[in-house]
Design an enzyme around this catalytic site. Structure first.
Site, mmCIF file in Angstrom:
data_model
loop_
_atom_site.group_PDB
_atom_site.id
_atom_site.type_symbol
_atom_site.label_atom_id
_atom_site.label_comp_id
_atom_site.label_asym_id
_atom_site.label_seq_id
_atom_site.Cartn_x
_atom_site.Cartn_y
_atom_site.Cartn_z
ATOM 1 N N LYS A 1 3.512 -12.950 8.146
ATOM 2 C CA LYS A 1 2.759 -12.206 9.153
ATOM 3 C C LYS A 1 3.697 -11.873 10.301
ATOM 4 C CE LYS A 1 -1.657 -11.024 9.810
ATOM 5 N NZ LYS A 1 -2.688 -10.880 8.765
HETATM 6 N N1 GLU Z 1 -3.332 -7.456 7.296
HETATM 7 C C1 GLU Z 1 -4.049 -7.554 6.059
HETATM 8 C C2 GLU Z 1 -4.475 -8.987 5.814
HETATM 9 O O1 GLU Z 1 -4.623 -9.765 6.737
HETATM 10 C C3 GLU Z 1 -3.303 -6.913 4.895
HETATM 11 C C4 GLU Z 1 -1.949 -7.508 4.584
HETATM 12 C C5 GLU Z 1 -1.148 -6.719 3.570
HETATM 13 O O2 GLU Z 1 -1.635 -5.746 3.043
HETATM 14 O O3 GLU Z 1 -0.020 -7.145 3.323
HETATM 15 O O4 GLU Z 1 -4.757 -9.390 4.709
#
Ligand code: GLU
Length: 433
Positions: A122
């Site tokens: 993240k």
């Molecule tokens: N931000 C989204 C999540 O929390 C998508 C993450 C992604 O597609 O890598 O799952």
């Protein structure tokens, strides 16, 4: 001391007191409950309690008034046992290292739960994108990318949108990264615009996955979804908007939605297209006609069949859990319910579809986008949606079966299923001394 595992709490010289952050603490608590349930290998447990690596960057941006502001940014790789790191980038004033690390941990568990060959990562920047011009946001995205470019890549770590970022930010990220490398590298990021290698069906994938899970939950409860099914949604960003649009398209009645300005409620139902148009001209929901104004807190307590928190974490706590009236709680956001609140809801008979399952549609279609990009072979929207349905409903089944067989709630079951898969992989790969 050989073989002794030092838990974060026992370690005196910690750089970051992870467990002080409410979301991090919450995820650790759920992890611990699930670990106990399956007698998880203690070394695996201990390794999962902290991120594998975390990068801090300072991001100087020339603002429109000529001044230079240095923003704090982060990218965290929580675990890369199953594959490259994967997870979004959040632009929000409350972003900090512990929050990003907790969200990265949730990504590890989400990706393992839905069996993607991806680890958990993240990123985030502490900023308020609503108060920044397009030029400032572009500078911020590009400089952030430049600062983390050695940390990301199609085989290493693949970012995506999250709260406060969208396809345009991903296009800037891809362009900046590609400029560093010297040729176009679409596989470095997902959630891109279609024109530069994005996938059909990615923009609405998280909302679609939420609705697919609600359909499965309703089946298990013997509940028919239709015009008598009322739905309240907290948050009207990408996840909230598409959850609303798709659940309305299958005939349910969306009675309330909200954004930062508060919420609008009409027990007879809201027209999603009218709401979208209103936001386009007025920026926020406040003032929308033919609806009663409610606060974000009141929205959660409205009488409804399905409640979809699709905003930020820690919204349903022991403070308000008792007043929640829905039958199905589908967590579009990451970490919207605390562990204690979850317990209260479970005891009240609320069917919880936990975040790592309910909102996995986004990363599932991100995975499809990555695969399509690596193969330079693109699928139809129908194929994307069908494959999303297959993956998310089989994950739902695994979680539901685990929950009934072990007589545990859906959240713990989701963590159990995920940890079982991940820990097998961790033990097979072993430990590099
Ligand atoms: N931000 C989204 C999540 O929390 C998508 C993450 C992604 O597609 O890598 O799952």
């Amino acid at each position: 001391m050989a073989g002794k595992i030092i838990h974060p709490e026992e370690h005196e010289g910690v750089i970051v007191d992870w467990s002080n952050h409410p979301l991090y603490r919450n995820v650790l608590d759920i992890l611990e409950g699930a670990a106990r349930e399956i007698n998880l290998d203690r070394n695996c447990h201990s390794r999962l309690m902290k991120p594998r690596r975390a990068l801090y960057v300072s991001i100087p941006v020339r603002m429109d008034d000529g001044s230079i502001q240095a923003f704090d940014g982060f990218r965290v790789h929580h675990n890369t046992t199953l594959g490259p790191g994967k997870g979004g980038i959040r632009f929000h004033p409350e972003v900090n290292l512990a929050e990003v690390a907790a969200l990265a941990m949730l990504m590890t568990l989400k990706n393992s739960l839905v069996r993607l060959p991806l680890g958990g990562a993240k990123g985030g920047v502490a900023c308020d994108p609503d108060k920044m011009s397009r030029r400032e946001k572009q500078s911020l995205t590009r400089r952030y990318t430049s600062e983390i470019h050695m940390f990301i890549g199609p085989d290493k770590d693949i970012p995506a949108p999250d709260v406060g970022t969208d396809a345009q930010n991903m296009a800037w990220l891809m362009d900046t990264y590609s400029s560093h490398i010297g040729y176009a590298v679409p596989g470095v990021v997902t959630g891109k615009p279609i024109e530069i290698g994005g996938s059909l069906g990615r923009v609405d994938a998280t909302g679609r996955g939420v609705v697919y899970c609600v359909i499965e939950a309703a089946k298990r409860l013997g509940m028919e979804l239709g015009e008598n099914t009322s739905v309240a949604i907290q948050g009207f960003g990408n996840v909230g908007f598409y959850s609303a649009k798709i659940i309305a398209s299958i005939g349910c009645k969306v009675v309330a939605v909200s954004d930062v300005s508060g919420g609008v409620y009409n027990p007879k139902g809201l027209d999603i297209e009218e709401l979208r148009q209103w936001i386009q001209t007025n920026k926020v929901l406040k003032g929308f006609p033919n609806a009663e104004f409610v606060t974000n807190e009141q929205l959660l307590e409205l009488p409804c069949d399905v409640l979809i928190p699709a905003a930020l974490s820690n919204q349903i706590t022991e403070e308000n859990a008792d007043r929640i009236k829905c039958k199905i709680l589908a967590e579009g956001a990451n970490g919207p319910t605390t562990r204690v609140a979850s317990k209260i809801l479970h005891e009240k008979g609320v069917f919880i579809i936990p975040d790592i399952l309910a909102n996995a549609g986004g990363v599932i279609v991100s995975y499809f986008e990555w695969v399509q990009g690596l193969q330079n072979f693109f699928w139809s929207e129908k194929d994307v949606n069908n494959k999303l349905w297959e993956i998310i409903t089989s994950a739902f089944n695994r979680v539901y079966e685990c929950s009934t067989q072990r007589n545990i709630g859906m959240r713990r079951a989701a963590f159990v299923v995920s940890l079982d898969h991940l820990s097998r992989a961790m033990l097979l790969r072993g430990f590099y001394p």
